[in-house]
Structures are given as C-alpha cells and as structure tokens.
Design a protein around this motif. Sequence first.
Motif, PDB file in Angstrom:
ATOM      1  N   THR A  15      26.076  71.463  68.587  1.00 49.29           N
ATOM      2  CA  THR A  15      25.896  72.862  68.376  1.00 49.29           C
ATOM      3  C   THR A  15      26.621  73.279  67.012  1.00 49.29           C
ATOM      4  N   ARG A  16      28.049  72.778  66.687  1.00 51.67           N
ATOM      5  CA  ARG A  16      28.545  72.760  65.538  1.00 51.67           C
ATOM      6  C   ARG A  16      27.660  72.180  64.230  1.00 51.67           C
ATOM      7  N   THR A  17      27.118  71.144  64.517  1.00 45.88           N
ATOM      8  CA  THR A  17      26.285  70.315  63.372  1.00 45.88           C
ATOM      9  C   THR A  17      25.156  71.074  62.938  1.00 45.88           C
ATOM     10  N   GLU A  18      24.324  71.549  64.088  1.00 45.64           N
ATOM     11  CA  GLU A  18      23.231  72.524  63.803  1.00 45.64           C
ATOM     12  C   GLU A  18      23.589  73.724  63.093  1.00 45.64           C
ATOM     13  N   GLU A  19      24.618  74.497  63.791  1.00 43.20           N
ATOM     14  CA  GLU A  19      24.924  75.893  63.014  1.00 43.20           C
ATOM     15  C   GLU A  19      25.683  75.725  61.642  1.00 43.20           C
ATOM     16  N   THR A  20      26.004  74.593  61.192  1.00 46.12           N
ATOM     17  CA  THR A  20      26.496  74.520  59.908  1.00 46.12           C
ATOM     18  C   THR A  20      25.479  74.169  58.957  1.00 46.12           C
ATOM     19  N   MET A  21      24.439  73.468  59.290  1.00 47.35           N
ATOM     20  CA  MET A  21      23.290  73.317  58.378  1.00 47.35           C
ATOM     21  C   MET A  21      22.569  74.867  58.327  1.00 47.35           C
ATOM     22  N   ASN A  22      22.160  75.376  59.405  1.00 51.34           N
ATOM     23  CA  ASN A  22      21.541  76.649  59.323  1.00 51.34           C
ATOM     24  C   ASN A  22      22.314  77.624  58.492  1.00 51.34           C
ATOM     25  N   TYR A  23      23.682  77.773  58.817  1.00 52.02           N
ATOM     26  CA  TYR A  23      24.454  78.630  58.232  1.00 52.02           C
ATOM     27  C   TYR A  23      24.264  78.663  56.473  1.00 52.02           C
ATOM     28  N   ILE A  24      24.322  77.383  56.009  1.00 55.28           N
ATOM     29  CA  ILE A  24      24.407  77.177  54.682  1.00 55.28           C
ATOM     30  C   ILE A  24      22.915  77.469  54.093  1.00 55.28           C
ATOM     31  N   VAL A  73      34.736  73.818  54.027  1.00 56.76           N
ATOM     32  CA  VAL A  73      33.679  73.621  52.847  1.00 56.76           C
ATOM     33  C   VAL A  73      32.475  74.744  52.840  1.00 56.76           C
ATOM     34  N   SER A  74      32.240  74.543  54.015  1.00 60.81           N
ATOM     35  CA  SER A  74      30.998  75.706  54.615  1.00 60.81           C
ATOM     36  C   SER A  74      31.147  76.956  54.319  1.00 60.81           C
ATOM     37  N   ARG A  75      32.342  77.270  54.779  1.00 62.08           N
ATOM     38  CA  ARG A  75      32.775  78.722  54.723  1.00 62.08           C
ATOM     39  C   ARG A  75      32.941  78.957  53.176  1.00 62.08           C
ATOM     40  N   LYS A  76      33.557  78.325  52.723  1.00 61.42           N
ATOM     41  CA  LYS A  76      33.872  78.676  51.365  1.00 61.42           C
ATOM     42  C   LYS A  76      32.447  78.773  50.327  1.00 61.42           C
ATOM     43  N   LEU A  77      31.620  77.961  50.682  1.00 61.82           N
ATOM     44  CA  LEU A  77      30.318  77.780  50.112  1.00 61.82           C
ATOM     45  C   LEU A  77      29.599  79.077  50.393  1.00 61.82           C
ATOM     46  N   VAL A  78      29.558  79.632  51.403  1.00 60.09           N
ATOM     47  CA  VAL A  78      28.901  80.805  51.940  1.00 60.09           C
ATOM     48  C   VAL A  78      29.550  82.168  51.478  1.00 60.09           C
ATOM     49  N   ASP A  80      30.563  82.330  48.523  1.00 58.15           N
ATOM     50  CA  ASP A  80      30.410  81.894  47.103  1.00 58.15           C
ATOM     51  C   ASP A  80      31.676  81.519  46.350  1.00 58.15           C
ATOM     52  N   GLU A  81      32.722  80.979  47.194  1.00 56.36           N
ATOM     53  CA  GLU A  81      33.950  80.492  46.407  1.00 56.36           C
ATOM     54  C   GLU A  81      33.619  79.072  45.823  1.00 56.36           C
ATOM     55  N   LEU A  82      32.686  78.437  46.133  1.00 54.37           N
ATOM     56  CA  LEU A  82      32.263  77.075  45.658  1.00 54.37           C
ATOM     57  C   LEU A  82      30.930  77.021  45.351  1.00 54.37           C
ATOM     58  N   THR A  83      30.148  76.233  44.252  1.00 51.60           N
ATOM     59  CA  THR A  83      28.980  76.283  43.790  1.00 51.60           C
ATOM     60  C   THR A  83      28.451  75.102  44.770  1.00 51.60           C
ATOM     61  N   LEU A  84      27.005  74.713  44.700  1.00 49.24           N
ATOM     62  CA  LEU A  84      26.544  73.909  45.402  1.00 49.24           C
ATOM     63  C   LEU A  84      27.035  72.538  44.889  1.00 49.24           C
ATOM     64  N   ASP A  85      27.114  72.168  43.782  1.00 49.17           N
ATOM     65  CA  ASP A  85      27.522  71.020  43.035  1.00 49.17           C
ATOM     66  C   ASP A  85      29.304  70.690  43.422  1.00 49.17           C
ATOM     67  N   GLU A  86      29.969  71.615  43.489  1.00 53.02           N
ATOM     68  CA  GLU A  86      31.338  71.557  43.967  1.00 53.02           C
ATOM     69  C   GLU A  86      31.354  71.399  45.462  1.00 53.02           C
ATOM     70  N   ALA A  87      30.768  72.033  45.947  1.00 58.41           N
ATOM     71  CA  ALA A  87      30.728  71.655  47.517  1.00 58.41           C
ATOM     72  C   ALA A  87      30.313  70.277  47.999  1.00 58.41           C
ATOM     73  N   TYR A  88      29.232  69.797  47.248  1.00 59.46           N
ATOM     74  CA  TYR A  88      28.817  68.466  47.671  1.00 59.46           C
ATOM     75  C   TYR A  88      29.571  67.350  47.133  1.00 59.46           C
ATOM     76  N   LYS A  89      30.501  67.601  46.024  1.00 59.23           N
ATOM     77  CA  LYS A  89      31.583  66.482  45.694  1.00 59.23           C
ATOM     78  C   LYS A  89      32.530  66.655  46.623  1.00 59.23           C
ATOM     79  N   ARG A  90      33.136  68.032  47.326  1.00 55.77           N
ATOM     80  CA  ARG A  90      34.103  67.869  48.150  1.00 55.77           C
ATOM     81  C   ARG A  90      33.670  67.207  49.497  1.00 55.77           C
TER      82      ARG A  90
END
Length: 227
Positions: A15-24, A73-78, A80-90
């Motif tokens: 559930t957590r895994t699916e929600e994280t992908m859907n959330y982003i 990381v997913s919360r900061k991405l949503v 807008d505290e991180l860009t996609l590139d920054e989130a991927y690097k983290r």
Amino acid sequence: MLAARILLEAGAEGTRTEETMNYIASHYGFVKNNSFVTNTVINFILHDQSYPRIYRIKERNTNLIKISKVNTVSRKLVRDELTLDEAYKRLEEIYVKTIAGALIGLSFLYLQDGIKIDILTVLFAGGIGILVTEMIKKRMRTQFIPEFFGGLSIVLAVVAGHYFIPGGNLSVMLISSVMPIVPGVLITNAIQDLFGGHMMMFTTKSSEALVTSFAIGAGVSAVLIFA
C-alpha cells in the motif's frame, strides 16, 4: 519507479509503495496513473497513452531508515521543496546498504535486561549472523539456506563466546543475537497488506516469513541439539 524499488527492497508494504508512486505522479498532473505491486514485481503506468513499466525485485531486506527517507523525499517533492533531478539524486544516495546487526543485537540485549559480560558475545554473534546471511544471499537466490546458515553461525558464535566468557545468560544472548535476521517487519507488513486488501502481497509475505522463521529455527536447533 526508483522510489518504489527502494521501498520494496527495504521491506515496505504494498500500500505504501503504490501510494508513493501515485502521490508523486498525481502532483505533476498525471492523475490517471495506475500501479500494482507485489513483493517481487512493480507495475506502473503514467497515463492512458503511455506504456506500462515493469521492474522485478530480486532482493528484499528490512531497512526502516530507507523507507523513512523515501517518504521524506516524496513529501518534499510534492511540496516543491525539491526538483525532480534533486529528488532522484537523493533517492540514489539512499540506495546504499548498511549492516547494523551487531547494534541490533545489543539493543535487544538491553531490552531483555542482559548483563555487561554478554555485550561482546552479542556484538560478535549478531554481526557474524547477519554477515553470513547477506553473503550467502548475494550468491544464492534462495529463501531457506541463507537464514539457516545465519542462525547456525549465530549459535556457534554465542556458544563459543559463552565458553570463553562464562557467567552470562545463554538464552538471553541467543535471543538477542538472532533478532537481526528475524523477519519481524515482514510479518507486520504482511498484516498491513491484509488490511489494505493486498491479498497476494499478504500471502507471499506470510509464506516468506514462515519459511525464514523455520530456517532460523532449524539452524539454531541444529547446534543446540548437539551442544
């Protein structure tokens, strides 16, 4: 997909895994995204006109720190505290495996009111146990053998430590040292998947936890019977 991969390999529930992908994906406008995961496969489609992406999970472990960091990381991405590139690097930085079996064993020794004389034995046995288990897992994609030899090596280390440093409680040392390879989080996540309606995840995780527990018990018993 990388976030989902880290979560599943770290032992997160479906559930957590699916929600994280859907959330982003939803945050970036792909509200028709769809995902389906098991403990061995990730299926994800970004929108109706895209092809589904599939990734197979080949190794699984328990690492709550990784799960927590991916959530951060997913919360900061949503937000807008991180860009996609920054989130991927983290996320790539999170994907580093660490072994802390000795410290886990020491923690359980404290919880069981162990004595100071047992500390060295538990540190050694806990570290050896998870080291042997992980080394065999890297060479063999099986469920029973790594945990069996992990339990076997732990008991041998505990018995040897108790022989050279007598005076401690053998049972407490054994329980504390074996805890790093016990699938406790796997059992908890299986129950969470049951409540979340992921019957396949519940069945596979429960079976995996049962086999792992049996392997550990067999390895421990193999030594204690002749000790």
